[in-house]
Write a protein that holds these residues in place. Structure first.
Motif, PDB file in Angstrom:
ATOM      1  N   MET A   1      29.939  40.010  38.388  1.00 42.61           N
ATOM      2  CA  MET A   1      29.172  41.048  39.209  1.00 42.61           C
ATOM      3  C   MET A   1      28.055  41.612  38.716  1.00 42.61           C
ATOM      4  SD  MET A   1      32.692  43.081  39.202  1.00 42.61           S
ATOM      5  CE  MET A   1      31.422  44.571  39.357  1.00 42.61           C
TER       6      MET A   1
ATOM      7  N   GLY B   1      33.451  48.617  39.755  1.00 49.30           N
ATOM      8  CA  GLY B   1      34.008  48.373  40.812  1.00 49.30           C
ATOM      9  C   GLY B   1      33.322  48.605  42.441  1.00 49.30           C
TER      10      GLY B   1
ATOM     11  N   CYS C   1      31.468  47.461  44.753  1.00 52.18           N
ATOM     12  CA  CYS C   1      31.859  45.771  44.848  1.00 52.18           C
ATOM     13  C   CYS C   1      32.987  44.696  44.700  1.00 52.18           C
ATOM     14  CB  CYS C   1      31.519  46.009  43.546  1.00 52.18           C
ATOM     15  SG  CYS C   1      31.438  43.439  42.943  1.00 52.18           S
TER      16      CYS C   1
ATOM     17  N   THR D   1      34.875  43.083  43.085  1.00 53.25           N
ATOM     18  CA  THR D   1      34.908  42.081  41.798  1.00 53.25           C
ATOM     19  C   THR D   1      35.729  40.285  42.052  1.00 53.25           C
ATOM     20  OG1 THR D   1      35.183  43.918  40.308  1.00 53.25           O
ATOM     21  CG2 THR D   1      34.881  42.210  39.200  1.00 53.25           C
TER      22      THR D   1
ATOM     23  N   GLN E   1      36.549  43.725  36.443  1.00 52.62           N
ATOM     24  CA  GLN E   1      35.812  44.481  35.385  1.00 52.62           C
ATOM     25  C   GLN E   1      36.193  45.375  34.176  1.00 52.62           C
ATOM     26  OE1 GLN E   1      34.520  47.323  37.276  1.00 52.62           O
ATOM     27  NE2 GLN E   1      34.532  48.127  35.982  1.00 52.62           N
TER      28      GLN E   1
ATOM     29  N   LEU F   1      39.977  45.864  40.565  1.00 48.16           N
ATOM     30  CA  LEU F   1      38.325  45.723  41.749  1.00 48.16           C
ATOM     31  C   LEU F   1      38.357  47.342  41.770  1.00 48.16           C
ATOM     32  CD1 LEU F   1      38.376  44.484  44.689  1.00 48.16           C
ATOM     33  CD2 LEU F   1      40.641  45.493  43.688  1.00 48.16           C
TER      34      LEU F   1
END
Length: 709
Positions: free
Chosen positions: A138, A154, A329, A331, A337, A456
Motif C-alpha cells: 500500500m 490505512g 486503504c 492494508t 501498517q 489495517l
C-alpha cells in the motif's frame, strides 16, 4: 507444552482477527473462535482456521541449513550457520563497502522485529540498502495520504464505522476472498440502508454483493475518479463551505478534473455515462460516505495519483475528517501498517519519521546511542533493491519474504538472487527464495512468540505466545542479537520483545506514528490501542475515564478516528493534489493485445509459502489458472481446463483456462500464489510509480497461446 487457552491473533492478513489457541496432548494446536475482538467477532476464514497446521514439525523448518561444497542445503549447527552469515555479510562490507550489503524485510514481521531489523541494517551493517515487501502493498496509498492529509494510516476510522455510513465505494478490492470476515461490515451497511458500490474489472464475489458494480478497464481507475469529480462539480454537488474551511489547492484540482468530461471517461474506462452519474448520486445524497481502496488502483505506475484522485473526490464532497465518512486503504499484509512505520522501509526511521530529516535522525540516534551522522541516508526501494542484487548489492539478508514468487518480473529477480555472492534467509518454511540461499535459519512463528502488530485500522495489537517452539528454533530477535555481536556490536539488540517494544516507544515518541503511550499491559487489557497515542496528555484532551485516579496523569486513550478537528498538515487543512489521467506503462498492441491483471484467491495467501503447505487449503485452491471471457476463449479455441500460455515481454506462464462471463473480454486474470510455470509474476511489469516506487502489478499487455496437450 502449555495447556491453557491463549487469546491471540491470526498470522495472515491485516484484519489480524482474534482467535484462541489451545495446545492438545498430541502436540497439535486447536484454533477456536474469540468473540471479544471487534474486528472479526469470532468469525475466521479458512486460512485462519487452519493456521496452526504450519506449526507442525513436518511442515516447517526445524534446523539451520547451509550449502555444502556440492551445492546442497544440509543441516548445520546454529553456531556454524550464524558464523557463516556474519562472515558473508562482513566480507562483503569489508571488500565493497556497507551499501554492497542489502537487507530485505517483510510485512509479516512484528513491530519489534521490523524495528530491530531497521536498526540492525543502519547501526550494525551501516547500509542504506534496506526495504521490504510491504512496498508492494500500500505504498501508493501511503504516499497519497501523506500528500493530502499529512499522515498515512490505512483506515482513519475503525471498521465498525462502515455499517453506519450512507455509501461506500470499494475500489479494487475483493475482500470477500482476501479478508472474508470483513464482509459482514458491508453486509450490515446494506442492512442499515446504506449503498455499496464496487469497482473491479471482474465480477468477483465482492462485486456480487454490490448495489452497483462498475467494471473499468484495468489501469483506468484514475480517469474514473476524475470523471466522477467532474460530475460532482458540474452537478453542483461540491461542499463549498467545507472546501473553503478545511482544504487548500481546490482550484487547481478542479481545473484538472474538469478536463475529464463523462464521455471522454467512458471511452477510456468502458464505464457508461449513466453508471457514472448513478455513482455520483449514490455517493453524494447520503449525509455520510466513504471511499476505500485496495491493491487494484494502488499497484499501478500511477498509483499515487490514482489514490489522490479518489481522495480529491472525498474532499470536494466534504467527506474526509467527518464522522462515518472519509478515505481509507484496506492494508493487505498482517503487519503491513506497522511494518512501514518503524524503520524497515528505505526512507524511514521509527515513528514514521523521515530518514532525511535532521531532527528525526537526531532523536532516533539518541535512543540508539549513536552519532546521527553515522546513520546512512535513504536507500533503494524494494524492486530497485532486488534489481541491483549481484551488481551493486553483493550480499543479502532476507526475512519473511519470498520475492522469487512475489516480485514483478519474477524470473529476472530470481536470476538476480542467484547471482549474489551470499544470501541468508530467515523463514518458517523453505520458501522458493530460501531454497536459493547459502544459509537458511529456522525461526519462530506467531504462536511461538510474543510481539505486536498494527492492523489495517491502526489498532496496535498484542500477539501472545501460546506454545513452546521446537528445539533448535530461535526467534528473529535472537538471530539479530547474535549477528550483531558477531559483527562487533555487543549491546543494543535485546531478545525480549517487550524490552524491544519499550525502546520502540521511546524512538517513536513525537513522531507521526507515536506509540509512546502504548504498553503491553494496555494492549492486553484494552484489546488493542489506536495510534497515535502519546505517552502523556493534558487532562482537557481526554475523557474523564482516562484517569486511573484523581492524582494520576492523564493516559492518552489512543485515536480511533483521525482528522475530525484538523488534518496532520502544518495548517491543519487537507490538500487537494491536481492529477490527470495517463495511460498505463504498457498498453496492448498488435503483438500483445490483451490486458493481464493479477490478484488472490480465498484459500491462499500472498506468495503461498505457508498456505500451500496446508492440505485443506490446497484442496480448495490446488494451483494457478487463467480466467478469461468466453469470447476470448473462443478466439483462442480453448475449453474449460485447457492449458493456456500467457506471454508478456518478460516471460511466459502456463495454467488451465477458467472460462467465465465475470471478466471483461479484453482482460485475463491470474492469481499470483504459485511458483513454476504458472507463476503470474513472471509476466508482470516492474514499471514504478515515480513517488511510491510501487510496481505496476495490476495491468500489463499479454497475448494468449494455445498449448498442445
Amino acid at each position: 507444552m502449555q495447556s491453557t487457552v491463549t487469546p491471540t491473533h491470526c498470522p495472515y492478513c491485516a484484519l489480524q482477527c482474534g482467535m484462541n489457541l489451545t495446545p492438545a496432548p498430541d502436540g497439535t494446536v486447536e484454533v477456536s473462535e474469540r468473540a471479544d475482538f471487534p474486528v472479526n467477532r469470532g468469525a475466521l476464514c479458512g486460512k485462519g482456521r487452519t493456521s496452526a497446521a504450519v506449526l507442525a514439525s513436518n511442515v516447517r523448518l526445524t534446523s539451520p541449513l547451509v550449502r555444502d561444497q556440492g551445492g546442497t542445503l544440509v543441516p548445520a549447527s546454529w553456531d556454524e550457520a550464524l558464523e557463516r552469515i556474519a562472515a558473508g555479510l562482513g566480507r562483503t562490507r569489508a571488500e565493497h563497502g556497507p551499501d554492497a550489503v542489502g537487507v530485505f524485510g517483510g510485512g509479516g514481521l512484528t513491530n519489534e522485529k521490523a524495528y530491530t531489523l531497521g536498526k540492525f541494517a543502519r547501526v550494525v551493517l551501516g547500509t542504506s540498502q534496506i526495504d521490504y515487501n510491504g512496498r508492494f502493498c500500500m505504498s501508493s496509498a501511503a504516499a497519497a495520504g501523506i500528500k493530502a492529509f499529512g499522515l498515512d494510516r490505512g483506515l482513519p476510522f475503525p471498521l465498525e464505522d462502515i455499517p453506519k455510513s450512507g455509501c461506500v465505494i470499494l475500489v479494487g478490492s475483493n475482500l470477500a476472498e482476501t479478508m472474508p470476515p470483513s464482509l459482514r461490515f458491508f453486509t450490515e451497511l446494506k442492512e442499515n440502508g446504506g449503498t455499496l458500490i464496487v469497482i473491479d474489472p471482474r465480477r468477483t464475489k465482492t462485486a456480487e454483493q454490490a448495489d452497483l458494480h462498475l467494471a473499468p478497464r484495468p489501469g483506468t481507475d484514475l480517469a474514473l475518479a476524475l470523471g466522477l469529480l467532474h460530475l460532482v462539480i458540474a452537478e453542483g454537488r461540491v461542499d463549498e463551505e467545507y472546501v473553503r474551511g478545511r482544504t487548500t489547492g481546490w482550484e487547481d484540482a478542479r481545473a484538472a478534473a474538469m478536463a475529464h468530461w463523462p464521455e471522454y471517461v467512458e471511452r477510456i474506462t468502458g464505464v457508461s455515462v449513466p453508471q457514472l452519474r448513478e455513482t455520483v448520486r449514490l455517493f453524494c445524497e447520503p449525509e455520510s460516505a466513504m471511499v476505500l481502496t485496495a491493491r487494484g488502483p494502488e499497484q499501478q505506475s500511477k498509483g499515487t495519483d490514482t489514490v489522490g484522485a479518489w481522495i480529491n473526490l472525498c474532499l470536494a464532497t466534504g467527506r474526509a475528517g467527518r464522522p462515518l465518512s472519509g478515505y481509507g486503504c484496506l492494508t493487505g499484509q498482517g503487519n503491513g501498517q506497522g511494518g512501514r512505520e518503524h524503520g524497515q522501509k528505505a526512507d524511514q526511521l521509527p515513528g514514521y519519521r523521515k530518514l532525511d530529516d535532521p531532527a528525526a535522525r537526531a532523536h532516533v540516534a539518541e535512543v540508539w546511542g549513536v552519532d546521527p551522522d553515522s546513520l546512512p541516508g535513504p536507500g533503494r526501494s524494494a524492486y530497485e533493491l532486488l534489481d541491483a542484487l549481484g551488481t551493486d548489492i553483493r550480499s543479502l539478508l532476507l526475512m519473511a519474504s519470498n520475492p522469487v514468487v512475489s516480485a514483478p518480473r519474477a524470473a529476472h529477480i530470481e536470476e538476480r538472487i542467484r547471482s549474489l555472492d551470499f544470501l541468508a534467509v530467515c523463514d518458517v518454511v523453505l520458501s522458493e527464495t530460501a531454497a536459493l540461499a547459502d544459509v537458511v535459519l529456522p525461526v519462530t512463528q506467531w504462536a511461538e512468540e510474543t510481539g505486536t502488530t498494527t492492523n489495517l485500522e491502526g489498532r496496535v495489537l498484542l500477539r501472545r505466545r501460546a506454545i513452546t517452539p521446537p528445539d533448535g528454533i530461535r526467534s528473529d530477535l535472537e538471530v539479530l542479537h547474535e549477528l550483531a555481536a558477531r559483527l562487533g556490536v555487543e549491546k543494543g539488540f535485546p531478545t525480549d520483545p517487550e524490552e524491544v517494544f519499550e525502546e520502540l516507544r521511546r524512538a517513536s515518541a513525537g513522531g507521526a506514528a507515536d506509540y509512546s503511550g502504548i504498553t503491553y499491559r494496555r494492549l492486553a487489557e484494552e484489546n488493542g490501542v489506536f495510534w497515535p497515542c502519546p505517552a502523556a496528555v493534558e487532562a482537557a484532551d481526554v475523557s474523564a475515564d482516562a484517569f486511573d485516579d484523581e492524582e494520576a496523569p492523564a493516559v492518552h486513550p489512543g485515536t480511533p478516528r483521525l482528522f475530525l478537528d484538523r488534518f496532520a498538515t502544518p495548517d491543519g487543512r487537507a490538500r487537494f493534489v491536481p492529477v490527470s489521467h495517463r495511460a498505463i506503462a504498457e498498453e496492448p498492441d498488435d503483438e500483445y493485445p490483451v490486458l493481464l491483471t493479477t490478484g488472490r484467491v480465498v484459500a491462499q495467501y500472498q506468495s503461498g509459502a505457508q498456505t500451500r503447505r496446508v492440505a485443506e487449503l490446497n484442496a480448495a485452491a490446488p494451483g494457478p489458472f487463467v480466467e478469461l471471457h468466453p469470447r476470448l476463449a473462443a478466439r483462442l479455441g480453448a475449453a474449460e481446463g485447457d492449458p493456456v500460455a500467457v506471454v508478456s515481454r518478460r516471460g511466459r506462464a502456463v495454467a488451465p483456462a477458467r472460462i467465465t462471463n465475470a471478466i471483461r473480454p479484453d482482460t485475463v486474470f491470474m492469481p499470483f500464489h504459485w511458483p513454476g510455470e504458472g507463476r503470474a509474476n513472471t509476466l508482470t511489469n516492474p514499471a514504478l510509480d515515480p513517488t511510491s516506487r510501487m510496481p505496476e502489478f495490476k495491468a500489463c499487455a499479454v497475448r494468449l497461446e494455445a498449448v498442445e496437450g
